[in-house]
Design a protein around this motif. Structure first.
Motif, short mmCIF file in Angstrom:
data_model
loop_
_atom_site.label_atom_id
_atom_site.label_comp_id
_atom_site.label_asym_id
_atom_site.label_seq_id
_atom_site.Cartn_x
_atom_site.Cartn_y
_atom_site.Cartn_z
N GLY A 122 43.59 39.06 44.29
CA GLY A 122 44.18 39.06 42.96
C GLY A 122 44.01 40.35 42.21
N GLY A 123 44.03 40.21 40.89
CA GLY A 123 43.91 41.39 40.04
C GLY A 123 45.11 42.30 40.17
N CYS A 124 46.29 41.87 39.68
CA CYS A 124 47.48 42.72 39.77
C CYS A 124 47.37 43.93 38.84
N LEU A 125 46.65 43.78 37.74
CA LEU A 125 46.41 44.88 36.82
C LEU A 125 45.11 45.56 37.17
N ALA A 126 45.05 46.86 36.97
CA ALA A 126 43.84 47.60 37.32
C ALA A 126 42.63 47.07 36.57
N GLU A 127 42.81 46.72 35.30
CA GLU A 127 41.67 46.31 34.49
C GLU A 127 41.10 44.97 34.95
N THR A 128 41.94 44.04 35.37
CA THR A 128 41.42 42.76 35.85
C THR A 128 40.72 42.95 37.20
N SER A 129 41.29 43.78 38.06
CA SER A 129 40.64 44.06 39.34
C SER A 129 39.29 44.73 39.14
N LEU A 130 39.23 45.69 38.23
CA LEU A 130 37.97 46.39 37.98
C LEU A 130 36.91 45.45 37.42
N ALA A 131 37.33 44.40 36.73
CA ALA A 131 36.38 43.41 36.22
C ALA A 131 35.86 42.50 37.33
N ILE A 132 36.68 42.27 38.34
CA ILE A 132 36.29 41.40 39.46
C ILE A 132 35.35 42.12 40.42
N ILE A 133 35.53 43.42 40.58
CA ILE A 133 34.82 44.18 41.60
C ILE A 133 33.30 44.03 41.55
N PRO A 134 32.62 44.22 40.41
CA PRO A 134 31.16 44.10 40.43
C PRO A 134 30.66 42.71 40.81
N ILE A 135 31.44 41.68 40.46
CA ILE A 135 31.05 40.31 40.83
C ILE A 135 31.19 40.13 42.33
N ALA A 136 32.32 40.55 42.88
CA ALA A 136 32.54 40.42 44.32
C ALA A 136 31.49 41.19 45.10
N GLN A 137 31.16 42.39 44.62
CA GLN A 137 30.16 43.21 45.31
C GLN A 137 28.79 42.56 45.23
N GLN A 138 28.42 42.06 44.07
CA GLN A 138 27.11 41.43 43.90
C GLN A 138 26.97 40.17 44.74
N GLN A 139 28.04 39.37 44.78
CA GLN A 139 28.01 38.11 45.53
C GLN A 139 28.34 38.31 47.01
N GLN A 140 28.68 39.53 47.38
CA GLN A 140 29.02 39.87 48.76
C GLN A 140 30.14 38.97 49.31
N VAL A 141 31.22 38.93 48.54
CA VAL A 141 32.41 38.20 48.97
C VAL A 141 33.56 39.20 49.06
N PRO A 142 34.28 39.27 50.17
CA PRO A 142 35.38 40.21 50.30
C PRO A 142 36.44 39.98 49.23
N PHE A 143 36.90 41.07 48.63
CA PHE A 143 37.91 41.01 47.57
C PHE A 143 39.04 41.96 47.92
N ILE A 144 40.27 41.44 47.96
CA ILE A 144 41.46 42.25 48.20
C ILE A 144 42.25 42.33 46.90
N SER A 145 42.37 43.55 46.38
CA SER A 145 43.03 43.77 45.09
C SER A 145 44.50 44.11 45.29
N PHE A 146 45.32 43.66 44.31
CA PHE A 146 46.74 43.99 44.29
C PHE A 146 47.05 45.11 43.31
N ALA A 147 46.02 45.68 42.68
CA ALA A 147 46.23 46.74 41.68
C ALA A 147 46.36 48.10 42.36
N ALA A 148 46.85 49.08 41.60
CA ALA A 148 47.20 50.36 42.22
C ALA A 148 46.34 51.53 41.77
#
Length: 404
Positions: A122-148
């Motif tokens: 998810g995270g089509c907008l850069a700002e939503t993806s950037l908000a998801i990233i630290p959570i995904a990294q901390q929880q060690q869950v793969p995250f595929i972003s749609f932002a550019a």
């Protein structure tokens, strides 16, 4: 879309990237125990969580991704996903982040901990993806972003579980610069969206235009609110009388910017980055303003891709058929979500597990042709869209037509 021409040097580079992953994959072992997702011997699901912009400014992109995820999950679930000795069904857990970074971060936490998903998208907008990233990294869950934005997947040391599908700003900017130069324009203005996506565009296009001896005469940033007044920004960018204006931003901002440019009596050529390619840009309100405009976008936008009879081409044709059957028309931005799901499925199949760490390892070692374009992930590169997947398109009679 015909598969991108792969030169010998590309194969060599990709081969080296793949070889670099061997030690990492071997270190993951062959244990099939799942980490993330429902526990117990009856667990036969591959859980994928999605935080999407289904409302708010990003809805013109997020809704497309929701549609694509459901279409692809239904297709793959017809036979199930082979993972080790099991055939798993994909279950999507989709949340609407309303285009708000705070809500996207909350979703990521809930999906990773309470829902125990195996992967996030998810995270089509850069700002939503950037908000998801630290959570995904901390929880060690793969995250595929749609932002550019360029900082989605770098620095890699802090983004080990993060992947990006969209083309890099540098590759889009270089293609735009070559196109602008080929049309004989020497003075260019840039209207860039606010935030990380616009920041990437300003850096990349400044360098790309300089490399082809085109003068970037003015850089102006668009205001943030969706209903903001664009006229002051347009006046600034057109004041030096540029021969062409590049609008670097996602829909719906792109179409609105083009509309205001024409209302201000700007008659020069308009160019878009890939973020503009959504149904909203070609809406009835925007159609007269964007007629004749150009965009650089993955080649999947072109109807010629439907004649490809390779495995990826057949998947693409089936996806487009299903999409049109359900929703009436096809949008070029939609395939990113489909590709994200197929990449996760491939990682689970190759790793014979849905363990989050193994999914990450096998996501980071995929060289494949998707629906949107070609991807080349490696442990040292988590931004996968290959530059030779890009094409040049122009708006003709209210529709995107491929130029090259």
């Amino acid at each position: 879309m015909a598969g991108p021409a792969v030169q010998a040097w590309t194969l060599s580079r990709r081969g080296l990237l793949a070889a670099a992953a061997t030690t990492l994959l071997a270190a993951c072992g062959r244990d099939d125990e799942d980490r993330g997702g429902p526990r117990g011997p009856g667990s036969t699901e591959l859980l994928v969580g999605a935080s999407l912009e289904l409302t708010g400014p990003g809805r013109v992109l997020g809704v497309l991704q929701e549609r694509a995820l459901k279409i692809t999950a239904d297709k793959l679930n017809e036979q199930g996903v082979p993972v080790g000795n099991l055939r798993r069904n994909i279950r999507l857990v989709i949340r609407d982040n309303a285009s708000e970074p705070r809500l996207a971060a909350q979703h990521a936490t809930e999906l990773a901990t309470r829902e125990n998903v195996h992967a996030l998208v998810g995270g089509c907008l850069a700002e939503t993806s950037l908000a998801i990233i630290p959570i995904a990294q901390q929880q060690q869950v793969p995250f595929i972003s749609f932002a550019a934005a360029d900082n989605i997947n770098v620095p890699l040391a802090q983004r080990t579980y993060i992947f990006k599908l969209t083309p890099d700003a540098r590759d889009v900017a270089r293609a735009l610069a070559r196109l602008i130069r080929s049309q004989g324009f020497e003075r260019v203005g840039l209207l860039a969206a606010p935030g990380a996506h616009g920041d990437s565009g300003v850096r990349a296009l400044t360098a790309a235009l300089k490399s082809v001896d085109v003068d970037l005469v003015k850089v102006t940033r668009l205001p943030l609110p969706e209903n903001a007044d664009y006229r002051p920004a347009v006046r600034k960018v057109t004041d030096p009388d540029p021969e062409a204006v590049v609008v670097w931003g996602t829909a719906p901002f792109s179409g609105k910017a083009a509309r205001v440019l024409r209302q201000a009596d700007y008659e020069g050529r308009i160019f878009f980055d890939a973020g503009a390619v959504a149904e909203d840009t070609l809406s009835e309100a925007n159609a007269p303003a964007v007629e004749g405009a150009y965009a650089v976008h993955p080649g999947s936008l072109g109807s010629s891709s439907l004649t490809n009879t390779s495995t990826a081409g057949l998947d693409r044709r089936d996806f487009v058929y299903r999409y049109i059957h359900l929703h009436g028309s096809f949008s070029g931005f939609a395939p990113y979500a489909s590709d994200s799901l197929r990449l996760i499925v491939n990682a689970a199949r190759l790793g014979k597990s849905v363990d989050r760490g193994r999914l990450r390892a096998y996501l980071g070692n995929q060289i494949t042709e998707g629906i949107a374009g070609a991807y080349s992930f490696a442990p040292i590169r988590h931004g996968g869209m290959e530059p030779d997947s890009l094409g040049v398109f122009t708006v003709v009679s209210g529709a995107w037509s491929r130029v090259s």
